[in-house]
Scaffold this motif. Sequence first.
Motif, short mmCIF file in Angstrom:
data_model
loop_
_atom_site.label_atom_id
_atom_site.label_comp_id
_atom_site.label_asym_id
_atom_site.label_seq_id
_atom_site.Cartn_x
_atom_site.Cartn_y
_atom_site.Cartn_z
N VAL A 1 0.97 -1.17 0.06
CA VAL A 1 0.38 -0.13 -0.32
C VAL A 1 0.76 0.87 -0.01
CG1 VAL A 1 -1.63 1.14 1.25
CG2 VAL A 1 -1.65 -0.95 1.09
N VAL A 2 0.98 2.28 -1.47
CA VAL A 2 1.65 3.24 -0.73
C VAL A 2 0.77 4.37 -0.82
CG1 VAL A 2 2.35 5.15 -2.83
CG2 VAL A 2 3.19 2.18 -3.53
N CYS A 3 0.93 4.97 0.70
CA CYS A 3 0.02 6.21 0.96
C CYS A 3 -0.32 7.71 0.60
CB CYS A 3 0.43 5.66 2.45
SG CYS A 3 0.49 4.90 3.47
N ASN A 4 1.42 7.77 0.00
CA ASN A 4 1.15 9.28 -0.26
C ASN A 4 1.87 8.99 -1.77
OD1 ASN A 4 0.42 10.78 1.30
ND2 ASN A 4 1.40 9.73 2.14
N PRO A 5 0.83 8.34 -2.88
CA PRO A 5 1.50 8.16 -4.26
C PRO A 5 2.33 9.26 -5.20
CG PRO A 5 -0.22 7.07 -4.72
CD PRO A 5 -0.40 7.31 -3.01
N PRO B 1 -0.53 9.43 7.37
CA PRO B 1 -2.22 10.03 6.16
C PRO B 1 -1.98 9.16 5.14
CG PRO B 1 -0.53 10.44 7.67
CD PRO B 1 0.46 9.89 7.59
N PHE B 2 -3.14 9.39 4.25
CA PHE B 2 -2.84 9.07 3.10
C PHE B 2 -3.31 9.79 2.40
CE2 PHE B 2 -3.49 5.23 4.67
CZ PHE B 2 -2.76 3.72 3.81
N ASN B 3 -2.50 9.83 0.77
CA ASN B 3 -2.65 11.10 0.18
C ASN B 3 -3.16 13.02 0.29
OD1 ASN B 3 -3.22 9.31 -1.95
ND2 ASN B 3 -5.59 8.93 -1.08
N TRP B 4 -1.66 12.82 1.47
CA TRP B 4 -2.05 14.03 1.79
C TRP B 4 -1.03 15.36 0.77
CZ3 TRP B 4 3.26 15.09 1.72
CH2 TRP B 4 4.30 14.72 2.68
N ALA B 5 -0.24 14.70 0.01
CA ALA B 5 0.47 15.19 -1.18
C ALA B 5 -0.59 14.84 -2.37
CB ALA B 5 1.33 14.61 -1.34
N THR B 6 -0.48 16.13 -3.03
CA THR B 6 -1.85 16.23 -3.63
C THR B 6 -0.40 16.56 -5.56
OG1 THR B 6 -2.38 17.93 -3.78
CG2 THR B 6 -3.39 16.00 -2.96
N GLU B 7 0.08 15.87 -6.00
CA GLU B 7 0.34 16.86 -8.00
C GLU B 7 -0.28 16.80 -8.72
OE1 GLU B 7 4.68 16.26 -7.84
OE2 GLU B 7 5.28 16.70 -5.89
N HIS B 8 0.23 15.70 -9.88
CA HIS B 8 -0.52 15.60 -11.03
C HIS B 8 -0.69 14.57 -11.87
CE1 HIS B 8 4.01 14.72 -11.50
NE2 HIS B 8 3.79 13.67 -12.41
N THR B 9 -0.31 13.31 -10.17
CA THR B 9 -0.82 11.68 -10.98
C THR B 9 -2.02 11.09 -10.43
OG1 THR B 9 1.07 10.75 -8.81
CG2 THR B 9 2.02 11.19 -11.02
N GLN B 10 -2.12 11.39 -9.11
CA GLN B 10 -3.70 11.22 -8.34
C GLN B 10 -5.13 11.75 -8.93
OE1 GLN B 10 -1.40 10.88 -4.13
NE2 GLN B 10 -3.59 11.29 -4.06
#
Length: 660
Positions: A139-143, A210-219
């Motif tokens: 499980v990758v918490c923050n892709p 934490p999950f998905n706290w870093a948001t760029e272009h891939t999510q």
Amino acid sequence: MEEAETGAAHEATENIDLAEAAGRIEELREVFKVGSGDQRRQDAGDFLFQLLTPGAVGPLWQQARASGTESEPLRISIEIAVEELRSLPWELLRDRGTLLFHHPKLLFSRLHSTERNEPDTVADQAPQVELGPMRVLVVVCNPDDRQNLADREIARVGAALKKPGRTHLQVLDGPSHEKLFDEVRTWRPHILHFIGHGMPAVPGAPSRLPFNWATEHTQPPDSQQWSLTSDQVTELLDEWRPRLIVLNACRTTADPLDRLGGLAHAFLEAHVGAVVSMQADIDSPVSVVFAGELYQVLSQGGAVDQAVHATRRQLRLTYADEGWWALPVLVTRHRPESVLAIHPKPREEDITKLCEHSLYSGLELFVDRADERRVAWRALGVTEQPAERPLLVVSGHSIGGYPHTGKTWLTRSCLLSCFVRGYRITYVDLGTRLSANEAAEPGPEHKGWLDLLRTIRGACMDNSQPEPLPAEAFSPFNATLNAMVKGNAPVTTAALEPVADRWEPFDEQVGQADQRRKRIFRAFLDALHAASPDRVHVLALDHAELLLPASCRQIVYPELIAPIARNEESPLRLVLVATEEWIFRALPDESSRLWKPPLRLGDFSQREFMRLAEEYCERAGLDFSEARQVFEGFRGYEYGSVEVFGDVRDILVKRTAGQT
């Protein structure tokens, strides 16, 4: 392998001078902070050892330690019964200059401490031995967190688990709360591995991932930001408990401010077999080395304490005296060797021999197709759950117009997993020659219904199969076939010598052609069932598009395919592999519930493609830093193909040889 008495370890922790320990707890917890030198960690290890071996425990320890050897290391479990002491860095234990958790003659782990009056439960009993293959969910918490090096870690894990058929690796990128919980319940992984950043508890909030706290272009834009907290762990594992949890995330071992003692302790309280966690902040490159070495040992059948011990030695070798080697903490509820007691049904040497066969020898480089392989496993029953259907249809469609999508490789991979499960497998290539005389010219490229039966029969008896059937298994069928092709009465074969096929064509002009065909197909199915009455037999028909579509739709489907598909109680299962166009021409839509939806392989998205490229290089022994430029050349295409991996490998091999 010898094992120390856990009672002695418990006695040690019961006799620790708590007043002396309490005065240094905060100091000891900070020995992994940036700027803490190796001398400070050594001093901490000396102090902890003195605490652990007071009075009569010291001589007992020295006596036990002397029994360990490098070939038969002494297995030692330390139970930290005092809650306030669980967060201390016991992995730094040092006896007269020797780092005990790093010593080649000792295998240390922590034993989960429970209340002494806690009743034994089924969940606390030693886990049962299971049939392979092993299922791993990463499980990758923050892709989008590029500092995490998640792709590199996954590549190392995938390369470590590259032995065909033994393991299924599934990657889950930035799942929502519902997706993660559903995935654990439905896929039921043996190992649940998290890549992320652990957050310690603060007043009013428990420790968490934490999950998905870093948001760029891939999510995707609707990615759900949330946290897996220590008090949600029991709900996460309410229907399935993995055997091993790997928290490759900072500060996940013990948390004195958390009501449940931290994430690792929460998983142990939920009755998982063991947890590997990190007791301080860990740099991402170190996490990559840790994960690669951990799974390398596990893939070779090593116990979990052997695997963690190997990671410590590798980390110290790689990073010298930086202290990273002591960060991994292993805590078990059971004996370490029973945590991952997942073994194949056949002998390991039989699996190895099969993997060396030309049909399966390239599967070490077969990356991903995890979702498709998972569907196939469920259909064929390659898990504890019953098979979903006896018929699996596999097709492929390339949006980018590539001729190959990997159908054959997926089929062989699934067959190998079925073999590991203990099933009989038969791979049938309809593109092979068909002739009674092997020296003769091959028959026509496209096959009719009788060509198909003879090809399957030949494959079942071929010595290249792991368990070929004897010629006698098809003797009753041959007798029926010899009679029915000419319209003669069948001959009983019970008291006769084995009957061989006369290789005569089917005479359509003789009366009752339909009834004669039915008799032939019935005899063929009877032969297959009789040869493997109580054991699953998986038949895979590859390149089925070489079977004439009309012959399939009008004859083969109603007489062979549909009877197998309808008989869910039968151990016979069929995998039909063909082009998408042929499937919709050859299989009748009116009975589509038996074969739809087909398992459809396609191209890779660019994000997925580059992640798989890195894993492919790890598996193939290629330098990804050099190969990246070549793979980047395909970024102009919207989709990547399975064919590209082999093409890039050829380019790099030629470069190395000085040919380009």
